[in-house]
Design a protein around this motif. Structure first.
Motif, PDB file in Angstrom:
ATOM      1  N   GLU A  81       0.811  -1.214   0.000  1.00  0.00           N
ATOM      2  CA  GLU A  81       0.000   0.000   0.000  1.00  0.00           C
ATOM      3  C   GLU A  81       0.849   1.270   0.000  1.00  0.00           C
ATOM      4  OE1 GLU A  81      -2.131  -3.349   2.098  1.00  0.00           O
ATOM      5  OE2 GLU A  81      -0.115  -2.462   2.121  1.00  0.00           O
ATOM      6  N   TYR A  82       2.105   1.152   0.387  1.00  0.00           N
ATOM      7  CA  TYR A  82       3.022   2.298   0.473  1.00  0.00           C
ATOM      8  C   TYR A  82       3.867   2.445  -0.781  1.00  0.00           C
ATOM      9  CZ  TYR A  82       6.527   5.334   2.785  1.00  0.00           C
ATOM     10  OH  TYR A  82       7.375   6.357   3.139  1.00  0.00           O
ATOM     11  N   GLN A  83       4.071   1.353  -1.514  1.00  0.00           N
ATOM     12  CA  GLN A  83       4.974   1.348  -2.657  1.00  0.00           C
ATOM     13  C   GLN A  83       4.455   2.204  -3.803  1.00  0.00           C
ATOM     14  OE1 GLN A  83       7.962  -0.036  -2.743  1.00  0.00           O
ATOM     15  NE2 GLN A  83       8.418   0.433  -4.883  1.00  0.00           N
ATOM     16  N   ARG A  84       5.349   2.957  -4.420  1.00  0.00           N
ATOM     17  CA  ARG A  84       5.047   3.725  -5.634  1.00  0.00           C
ATOM     18  C   ARG A  84       5.885   3.149  -6.773  1.00  0.00           C
ATOM     19  NH1 ARG A  84       1.837   4.687  -2.400  1.00  0.00           N
ATOM     20  NH2 ARG A  84       1.406   6.659  -1.319  1.00  0.00           N
ATOM     21  N   ARG A  85       5.787   3.749  -7.927  1.00  0.00           N
ATOM     22  CA  ARG A  85       6.593   3.286  -9.054  1.00  0.00           C
ATOM     23  C   ARG A  85       8.055   3.523  -8.732  1.00  0.00           C
ATOM     24  NH1 ARG A  85       4.807   5.569 -14.724  1.00  0.00           N
ATOM     25  NH2 ARG A  85       6.561   4.198 -15.268  1.00  0.00           N
ATOM     26  N   GLY A  86       8.846   2.464  -8.800  1.00  0.00           N
ATOM     27  CA  GLY A  86      10.259   2.604  -8.480  1.00  0.00           C
ATOM     28  C   GLY A  86      10.827   1.307  -7.946  1.00  0.00           C
ATOM     29  N   PRO A  87      12.110   1.312  -7.575  1.00  0.00           N
ATOM     30  CA  PRO A  87      12.773   0.100  -7.093  1.00  0.00           C
ATOM     31  C   PRO A  87      12.098  -0.459  -5.842  1.00  0.00           C
ATOM     32  CG  PRO A  87      14.374   1.814  -7.586  1.00  0.00           C
ATOM     33  CD  PRO A  87      13.034   2.462  -7.646  1.00  0.00           C
ATOM     34  N   SER A  88      12.196  -1.776  -5.708  1.00  0.00           N
ATOM     35  CA  SER A  88      11.607  -2.470  -4.565  1.00  0.00           C
ATOM     36  C   SER A  88      12.519  -2.361  -3.341  1.00  0.00           C
ATOM     37  CB  SER A  88      11.402  -3.944  -4.910  1.00  0.00           C
ATOM     38  OG  SER A  88      12.674  -4.569  -5.107  1.00  0.00           O
ATOM     39  N   ALA A  89      12.040  -2.904  -2.235  1.00  0.00           N
ATOM     40  CA  ALA A  89      12.841  -2.921  -1.007  1.00  0.00           C
ATOM     41  C   ALA A  89      14.124  -3.718  -1.209  1.00  0.00           C
ATOM     42  CB  ALA A  89      12.019  -3.505   0.140  1.00  0.00           C
ATOM     43  N   GLU A  90      14.060  -4.778  -2.007  1.00  0.00           N
ATOM     44  CA  GLU A  90      15.264  -5.564  -2.278  1.00  0.00           C
ATOM     45  C   GLU A  90      16.301  -4.716  -3.007  1.00  0.00           C
ATOM     46  OE1 GLU A  90      12.191  -6.559  -2.876  1.00  0.00           O
ATOM     47  OE2 GLU A  90      12.010  -8.185  -1.370  1.00  0.00           O
ATOM     48  N   GLY A  91      15.847  -3.781  -3.828  1.00  0.00           N
ATOM     49  CA  GLY A  91      16.772  -2.911  -4.544  1.00  0.00           C
ATOM     50  C   GLY A  91      17.544  -1.995  -3.611  1.00  0.00           C
ATOM     51  N   ILE A  92      16.853  -1.364  -2.658  1.00  0.00           N
ATOM     52  CA  ILE A  92      17.555  -0.477  -1.727  1.00  0.00           C
ATOM     53  C   ILE A  92      18.397  -1.291  -0.747  1.00  0.00           C
ATOM     54  CG2 ILE A  92      15.748  -0.310   0.044  1.00  0.00           C
ATOM     55  CD1 ILE A  92      17.982   2.541  -1.313  1.00  0.00           C
ATOM     56  N   GLN A  93      17.984  -2.507  -0.471  1.00  0.00           N
ATOM     57  CA  GLN A  93      18.779  -3.401   0.377  1.00  0.00           C
ATOM     58  C   GLN A  93      20.116  -3.702  -0.290  1.00  0.00           C
ATOM     59  OE1 GLN A  93      17.022  -7.300   0.971  1.00  0.00           O
ATOM     60  NE2 GLN A  93      17.673  -7.329   3.111  1.00  0.00           N
ATOM     61  N   ALA A  94      20.073  -3.984  -1.594  1.00  0.00           N
ATOM     62  CA  ALA A  94      21.303  -4.238  -2.336  1.00  0.00           C
ATOM     63  C   ALA A  94      22.175  -2.981  -2.421  1.00  0.00           C
ATOM     64  CB  ALA A  94      20.964  -4.742  -3.744  1.00  0.00           C
ATOM     65  N   TYR A  95      21.526  -1.827  -2.588  1.00  0.00           N
ATOM     66  CA  TYR A  95      22.267  -0.563  -2.626  1.00  0.00           C
ATOM     67  C   TYR A  95      23.045  -0.353  -1.331  1.00  0.00           C
ATOM     68  CZ  TYR A  95      22.936   4.508  -2.128  1.00  0.00           C
ATOM     69  OH  TYR A  95      23.462   5.748  -1.888  1.00  0.00           O
ATOM     70  N   LEU A  96      22.395  -0.609  -0.199  1.00  0.00           N
ATOM     71  CA  LEU A  96      23.050  -0.404   1.088  1.00  0.00           C
ATOM     72  C   LEU A  96      24.226  -1.362   1.273  1.00  0.00           C
ATOM     73  CD1 LEU A  96      19.994   0.267   3.430  1.00  0.00           C
ATOM     74  CD2 LEU A  96      21.656   1.924   2.546  1.00  0.00           C
ATOM     75  N   ARG A  97      24.129  -2.559   0.706  1.00  0.00           N
ATOM     76  CA  ARG A  97      25.255  -3.509   0.810  1.00  0.00           C
ATOM     77  C   ARG A  97      26.498  -2.945   0.137  1.00  0.00           C
ATOM     78  NH1 ARG A  97      21.449  -7.762  -0.733  1.00  0.00           N
ATOM     79  NH2 ARG A  97      20.663  -8.766   1.165  1.00  0.00           N
ATOM     80  N   TRP A  98      26.326  -2.196  -0.964  1.00  0.00           N
ATOM     81  CA  TRP A  98      27.468  -1.567  -1.618  1.00  0.00           C
ATOM     82  C   TRP A  98      28.143  -0.559  -0.690  1.00  0.00           C
ATOM     83  CZ3 TRP A  98      29.954  -2.927  -5.919  1.00  0.00           C
ATOM     84  CH2 TRP A  98      29.299  -3.759  -6.831  1.00  0.00           C
ATOM     85  N   HIS A  99      27.379  -0.051   0.263  1.00  0.00           N
ATOM     86  CA  HIS A  99      27.932   0.867   1.262  1.00  0.00           C
ATOM     87  C   HIS A  99      28.305   0.144   2.547  1.00  0.00           C
ATOM     88  CE1 HIS A  99      27.276   4.832  -0.644  1.00  0.00           C
ATOM     89  NE2 HIS A  99      26.296   4.229  -1.288  1.00  0.00           N
ATOM     90  N   GLU A 100      28.353  -1.188   2.469  1.00  0.00           N
ATOM     91  CA  GLU A 100      28.731  -2.021   3.613  1.00  0.00           C
ATOM     92  C   GLU A 100      27.771  -1.851   4.789  1.00  0.00           C
ATOM     93  OE1 GLU A 100      32.802  -1.188   4.482  1.00  0.00           O
ATOM     94  OE2 GLU A 100      33.535  -2.026   2.590  1.00  0.00           O
ATOM     95  N   ILE A 101      26.483  -1.695   4.447  1.00  0.00           N
ATOM     96  CA  ILE A 101      25.433  -1.585   5.457  1.00  0.00           C
ATOM     97  C   ILE A 101      24.487  -2.768   5.272  1.00  0.00           C
ATOM     98  CG2 ILE A 101      23.481  -0.214   6.302  1.00  0.00           C
ATOM     99  CD1 ILE A 101      24.974   2.256   5.120  1.00  0.00           C
ATOM    100  N   ALA A 125      21.080  -4.517   6.058  1.00  0.00           N
ATOM    101  CA  ALA A 125      19.742  -4.144   6.524  1.00  0.00           C
ATOM    102  C   ALA A 125      18.759  -5.247   6.174  1.00  0.00           C
ATOM    103  CB  ALA A 125      19.307  -2.835   5.878  1.00  0.00           C
ATOM    104  N   GLU A 126      17.875  -5.580   7.087  1.00  0.00           N
ATOM    105  CA  GLU A 126      16.828  -6.554   6.809  1.00  0.00           C
ATOM    106  C   GLU A 126      15.609  -5.814   6.277  1.00  0.00           C
ATOM    107  OE1 GLU A 126      15.393  -8.539  10.254  1.00  0.00           O
ATOM    108  OE2 GLU A 126      15.542  -6.770  11.543  1.00  0.00           O
ATOM    109  N   ALA A 127      14.916  -6.414   5.322  1.00  0.00           N
ATOM    110  CA  ALA A 127      13.706  -5.822   4.751  1.00  0.00           C
ATOM    111  C   ALA A 127      12.496  -6.532   5.346  1.00  0.00           C
ATOM    112  CB  ALA A 127      13.715  -5.946   3.229  1.00  0.00           C
TER     113      ALA A 127
END
Length: 292
Positions: free
Chosen positions: A208-228, A230-232
């Protein structure tokens, strides 16, 4: 990565103590400089009322009353700051970067200037890494918080809304509200210093919160590149209210900071129909860092 310069707009003493305490907590964490800014109402703004059929004497009287009330409010805010600084005597006062570097730990400063609050706060915020604003009063429409919206819409900087009561901690357990929008992406980027420092990070998402754009898995992968790491976690709206579900999920996690984008829909639509941003601003009991 760190927040080195923090701005705290203080319009009045209402909620000011909690905001000062919260802002100083942030400054201590980052060994930062905290500048408190009070914007006084400029009595000259009353002059345009001459075109409304008021006599010169009436306008002069209104200007004098405005000047008097503005001065009294400024004196109360200044007194609040001085009491606060005296209570925290280990924090040095400094007016420049050179002066701040002479001290170990965070530093403080204060200024009171006349003008239009939304203009001055928006412009000054552009010279700071983060703005901390007091929580709107319970009986005040959140839409009327000029400092908050000035930072969100016109500064290009993140804003941290202090809770009504200063928190025991901030930034150790961080929730990221993700819905795929540019606003949520900007919020994550601005919060990277917090996310690097946090003991635990959780990404909250919902259909219900999601809009057009990357999923939670996408930002999770992004954070891994920053060595963070995070659980989704999927959260469910409460009684069809997404904002209530988001705050409930953050509370269940024991979060002491919520990071989110602001006003994915237009501000006007949110004011008329409500919205996640509005609900969170009005009901959050933890620090919330927003970006737009």
């Amino acid at each position: 990565m760190a927040y080195r310069r923090i701005l705290l707009p203080l319009t009045s003493t209402a909620a000011g103590e909690a905001a000062l305490t919260t802002a100083l907590m942030v400054a201590r964490i980052w060994n930062a400089h905290l500048h408190c800014l009070h914007v006084r109402v400029d009595a000259r703004d009353v002059a345009p009322l001459a075109g409304e059929g008021l006599s010169g004497a009436m306008i002069e009287e209104m200007m004098a009353a405005t000047e008097r009330e503005s001065g009294e409010r400024a004196a109360r805010v200044r007194a609040l700051f001085e009491r606060f600084a005296h209570t925290h005597g280990d924090v040095a006062l400094a007016e420049s970067a050179e002066a701040a570097r002479k001290h170990e730990g965070p530093t403080l400063s204060f200024a009171s200037i006349a003008g239009r609050e939304e203009d001055i706060v928006a412009q000054q915020s552009r010279l700071y890494d983060l703005a901390v604003v007091p929580h709107p009063e319970a009986d005040e429409d959140v839409s009327s918080s000029d400092a908050l919206h000035a930072v969100l819409f016109d500064s290009g900087r993140p804003v941290l809304i202090a809770p009504r009561t200063a928190p025991a901690s901030i930034g150790t357990r961080v929730c990221v509200a993700w819905n795929g929008t540019a606003e949520s992406a900007a919020a994550v980027a601005a919060a990277l210093p917090w996310l690097h420092r946090a003991e635990k990070v959780r990404i909250l998402y919902a259909d219900e919160y999601q809009r057009r754009g990357p999923s939670a898995e996408g930002i999770q992968a992004y954070l891994r590149w920053h060595e963070i790491e995070a659980e989704a976690v999927l959260f469910k709206p409460q009684t069809r209210e997404v904002g209530a579900g988001l705050l409930g999920a953050a509370r269940d996690f024991g979060a002491d900071l919520l990071v989110m984008g602001a006003y994915s829909h237009s501000r006007l639509r949110q004011l008329i129909l409500g919205g996640v941003t509005r609900h969170v601003l009005e009901n959050a009991d933890l620090p919330v860092q927003m970006c737009r």
